[in-house]
Design an enzyme around this catalytic site. Structure first.
Site: not given
Ligand code: DXP
Length: 256
Positions: A184, A96, A206
């Site tokens: 995200a 990723k 996340n």
């Molecule tokens: C864990 C990861 O890869 C983060 O960079 C992802 O983009 C998740 O973003 P959020 O925490 O906003 O869900």
């Protein structure tokens, strides 16, 4: 269910592994979510040998596919080096790819991202680029060899949801055959359901789960939401309309 680089994934939910109150809660949240992929930061894994080993064992026990990430990288060079280290450590070509371009919004740097993606694809990596919903950037990423695109919903950690529905919808229309993942910015299950209703293949999140008061319950909520949204997308939803249309027939009313 999504297929990423030829691999069948049993769930439309992908979860990050940071910020959980404890390893036990992380493990239970994953189990309850049914997530098929865990994204793992190389920096965390390499941070300390003992903590790293315990964390790795926990992830292995979950039996999910591991997607290492280049979180925290701010240049193509840094991201490429991190990806090469991740390939050795995690024994996977998956990466990723995050190249952060802006300190306040953590917005991907489109130029650095494309440069790093082209380099890594040429080296045989299977790249999952964390990108904006910019159509031109996404076209270039696909030309560079990316077979998955991961546009942001909103800036990382904000929980704002889908900031640009129009852009995400356009992306889906332009790339009908490329797996698309909203990555995200999601804060609530309803936002994940919306991404599925737009025809997206999966969501990656996340903070919304890890920082919820009850991460396990929130993980369950997201699992149900992606399923509901995907079912709705397949069910040929009605078109919205401006004028009211009675859903109960008027025939048989006492007074017409
Ligand atoms: C864990 C990861 O890869 C983060 O960079 C992802 O983009 C998740 O973003 P959020 O925490 O906003 O869900």
């Amino acid at each position: 269910m999504p297929v990423f680089y030829g691999k069948d994934i049993p769930s439309r939910l992908m979860l990050g592994t940071a910020q959980y109150p404890s390893p036990a809660i992380l493990a239970e949240a994953f189990r309850q979510s049914g997530a098929g992929i865990a994204t793992v930061s190389l920096r965390r894994e390499a941070g300390g040998e003992r903590a790293g080993q315990a964390f790795w064992s926990l992830i292995e026990e979950l039996g999910v596919a591991v997607l290492p990430n280049t979180a925290g990288c701010h240049s193509a060079r840094e991201a490429v080096t991190t990806a090469r280290m991740a390939r050795e450590l995690f024994e996977t070509n998956w990466i990723k790819l995050e190249v952060i371009g802006h300190a306040d919004t953590l917005q991907p740097d489109p130029f650095g991202l494309l440069e790093a993606a082209a380099q890594l694809c040429a080296e045989g990596f299977e790249v999952f680029p964390y990108c904006t919903e910019d159509l031109v950037l996404c076209e270039r990423l696909v030309e560079a060899g990316c077979k998955v695109l991961m546009p942001w919903g909103a800036p990382i950690g904000t929980g704002l949801g889908l900031n640009n529905i129009y852009g995400l919808r356009s992306l889906r229309a332009h790339f009908p055959d490329i797996p698309l993942v909203v990555d995200a910015g999601l804060g609530l299950p309803s936002q994940a359901a919306r991404a599925m209703e737009l025809g997206y293949d999966a969501v990656l999140l996340n903070t919304a789960v890890a920082r919820a008061g009850d991460p396990v319950a929130m993980a369950r909520g997201f699992a149900r939401a992606v399923e509901a949204g995907a079912l709705a997308a397949k069910a040929d939803p009605m078109d919205p309309r401006d004028m009211a249309a009675p859903s109960t027939p008027v025939l048989g009313k006492a007074f017409l």
